[in-house]
Design a protein around this motif. Structure first.
Motif, PDB file in Angstrom:
ATOM      1  N   TRP A   1       0.837  -1.207   0.000  1.00  0.00           N
ATOM      2  CA  TRP A   1       0.000   0.000   0.000  1.00  0.00           C
ATOM      3  C   TRP A   1       0.873   1.258   0.000  1.00  0.00           C
ATOM      4  O   TRP A   1       0.583   2.231  -0.721  1.00  0.00           O
ATOM      5  N   ALA A   2       1.916   1.260   0.821  1.00  0.00           N
ATOM      6  CA  ALA A   2       2.792   2.425   0.896  1.00  0.00           C
ATOM      7  C   ALA A   2       3.497   2.661  -0.434  1.00  0.00           C
ATOM      8  O   ALA A   2       3.631   3.806  -0.889  1.00  0.00           O
TER       9      ALA A   2
ATOM     10  N   GLU B   1       2.491   1.719  -3.480  1.00  0.00           N
ATOM     11  CA  GLU B   1       1.520   2.178  -4.472  1.00  0.00           C
ATOM     12  C   GLU B   1       1.240   3.663  -4.304  1.00  0.00           C
ATOM     13  O   GLU B   1       1.176   4.421  -5.282  1.00  0.00           O
ATOM     14  N   GLU B   2       1.079   4.087  -3.070  1.00  0.00           N
ATOM     15  CA  GLU B   2       0.828   5.500  -2.799  1.00  0.00           C
ATOM     16  C   GLU B   2       2.027   6.356  -3.196  1.00  0.00           C
ATOM     17  O   GLU B   2       1.872   7.438  -3.782  1.00  0.00           O
TER      18      GLU B   2
ATOM     19  N   ALA C   1       2.241   9.384  -5.848  1.00  0.00           N
ATOM     20  CA  ALA C   1       2.578  10.721  -5.363  1.00  0.00           C
ATOM     21  C   ALA C   1       3.716  11.349  -6.157  1.00  0.00           C
ATOM     22  O   ALA C   1       3.752  12.562  -6.373  1.00  0.00           O
TER      23      ALA C   1
ATOM     24  N   LYS D   1       0.500  14.122  -0.503  1.00  0.00           N
ATOM     25  CA  LYS D   1      -0.120  12.999  -1.214  1.00  0.00           C
ATOM     26  C   LYS D   1       0.257  11.648  -0.613  1.00  0.00           C
ATOM     27  O   LYS D   1       0.113  10.611  -1.257  1.00  0.00           O
ATOM     28  N   LEU D   2       0.725  11.671   0.635  1.00  0.00           N
ATOM     29  CA  LEU D   2       1.181  10.438   1.273  1.00  0.00           C
ATOM     30  C   LEU D   2       0.457  10.179   2.601  1.00  0.00           C
ATOM     31  O   LEU D   2       1.094   9.962   3.642  1.00  0.00           O
TER      32      LEU D   2
ATOM     33  N   TYR E   1      -1.220   7.571   3.745  1.00  0.00           N
ATOM     34  CA  TYR E   1      -0.986   6.258   4.356  1.00  0.00           C
ATOM     35  C   TYR E   1       0.446   6.153   4.872  1.00  0.00           C
ATOM     36  O   TYR E   1       0.676   5.649   5.975  1.00  0.00           O
TER      37      TYR E   1
ATOM     38  N   SER F   1       9.324   7.580   0.922  1.00  0.00           N
ATOM     39  CA  SER F   1       8.587   7.398  -0.333  1.00  0.00           C
ATOM     40  C   SER F   1       9.539   7.144  -1.495  1.00  0.00           C
ATOM     41  O   SER F   1       9.250   6.351  -2.388  1.00  0.00           O
TER      42      SER F   1
END
Length: 357
Positions: free
Chosen positions: A232-233, A235-236, A240, A252-253, A255, A357
């Motif tokens: 999930w991280a 993908e986010e 972003a 935009k982060l 999660y 990220s």
């Protein structure tokens, strides 16, 4: 561990509690009379002068710099599945961020040398020894203490030389060090401004990178143990960075921010915070006398079974908006709390999210 009692110490009756004298004596050789090591009017004055350097606008200007250092870290990471020491890589990355932000990358100290010096300094300082309590550190010949003193002398000498050269420049780079010196020079004599700049630069250089690096290493560890959270991280993060705009990516982060906050719950970089009572008080029905030491352990507070559901479990959902709204403000304090909350919190949060990220 009672949030209301913590609130009284750090906010409602904050004027009755100060940093203990023995803690100040331990830190004095490293960070002098910096913001972290002062109280009362000197603290208020320094906080006011330094606030603009950590305002949201100033943090925003640093985001492209952080992104460049994060990209450099990614480039160092092999893609062949080999072993990587993520704690060492996190330390290197945050040191490079601090070097760029404080010194425009012109400190002249290599990562290898700097990391060794900081490691020796922190290892020695982290030891509670009788020599510190009695002001006899210079006579303590334990190997860790000798290495710590040598590291401190080297770091202080080089940083002081750098600050003095910046102060003498006609058109110095607009980095943090020069802005810090300019703020102090506006209200203090030259030598005093140099010393205050040095004390605070040492604080941000040593503590500013080490705490974030520790948090990053633990975040990677926790994500590695939870493939779903990692997916999930990732993908986010990919989404972003689609526009490749560091100024927008942090927002935009959501999660990953939950992951980061949960990491700081389980592994708070500052595991204890001490205060000394200046006068009598009552906490949780217990009488507090003048001179008593009050200690809050975020490590314990953040895992307390009366405050958290399954407190030892890695669960980023602890920090979704609804969960946060139902929680006492003073049961989670990775950056401290009240007026003395860490001035660099916004910078550290943005730095961690960009690098992760």
């Amino acid at each position: 561990n009672d949030p209301e009692a913590i609130k009284r110490v750090f906010l409602d009756n904050v004027q009755n509690y100060r940093r203990p004298g023995f803690i100040k004596r331990m830190l004095q050789p490293i960070i002098g009379d910096s913001l972290l090591n002062t109280d009362a009017e000197p603290w208020r004055s320094q906080r006011r002068m330094m606030a603009p350097a950590f305002a949201p606008h100033a943090v925003g200007l640093a985001l492209p710099l952080i992104a460049r250092m994060a990209e450099r870290s990614c480039d160092r990471t092999p893609g062949d599945g080999g072993l990587i020491d993520m704690a060492a890589e996190a330390t290197r990355t945050t040191l490079e961020v601090i070097d760029e932000a404080l010194f425009s990358g012109q400190s002249g100290m290599s990562f290898g040398e700097t990391s060794d010096l900081v490691r020796d300094l922190l290892s020695g300082t982290g030891e509670m020894r009788m020599s510190m309590l009695f002001g006899l550190e210079a006579f303590d010949m334990a190997p860790a203490q000798v290495r710590a003193r040598r590291a401190r002398r080297t770091l202080v000498a080089r940083m002081e030389q750098f600050i003095r050269s910046r102060a003498e420049m006609a058109n110095p780079p607009d980095d943090f060090i020069f802005r810090l010196y300019a703020a102090f020079a506006a209200e203090h004599p030259h030598e005093e401004a140099i010393q205050l700049s040095l004390d605070n630069a040492m604080t941000f250089f040593v503590a500013g990178h080490e705490t974030t690096a520790n948090g990053l290493a633990w975040a990677v560890y926790l994500l590695a143990s939870d493939p779903q959270a990692q997916d999930w991280a990732r993908e986010e993060a990919v989404a972003a960075w689609a526009a490749n705009d560091p100024a927008q990516v942090v927002e935009k982060l959501p999660y990953l921010k939950m992951v980061w906050e949960e990491t700081l719950r389980l592994y708070p970089p500052v595991h204890r915070i001490d205060r000394e009572a200046l006068g009598d008080d009552v906490l949780c029905g217990a009488t507090i006398r003048k001179g008593d030491i009050i200690t809050v352990w975020p490590w314990v507070l953040h895992r307390h079974k009366t405050l958290w559901n399954e407190p030892d479990l890695f669960n980023p959902e602890n920090f979704d908006p609804e969960a946060k709204d139902g929680r006492h403000r003073y049961q989670y304090m990775p950056f401290g709390a009240g007026p003395r909350i860490c001035i660099g919190m916004g910078f550290a949060q943005a730095e961690a999210l960009i690098i992760l990220s």
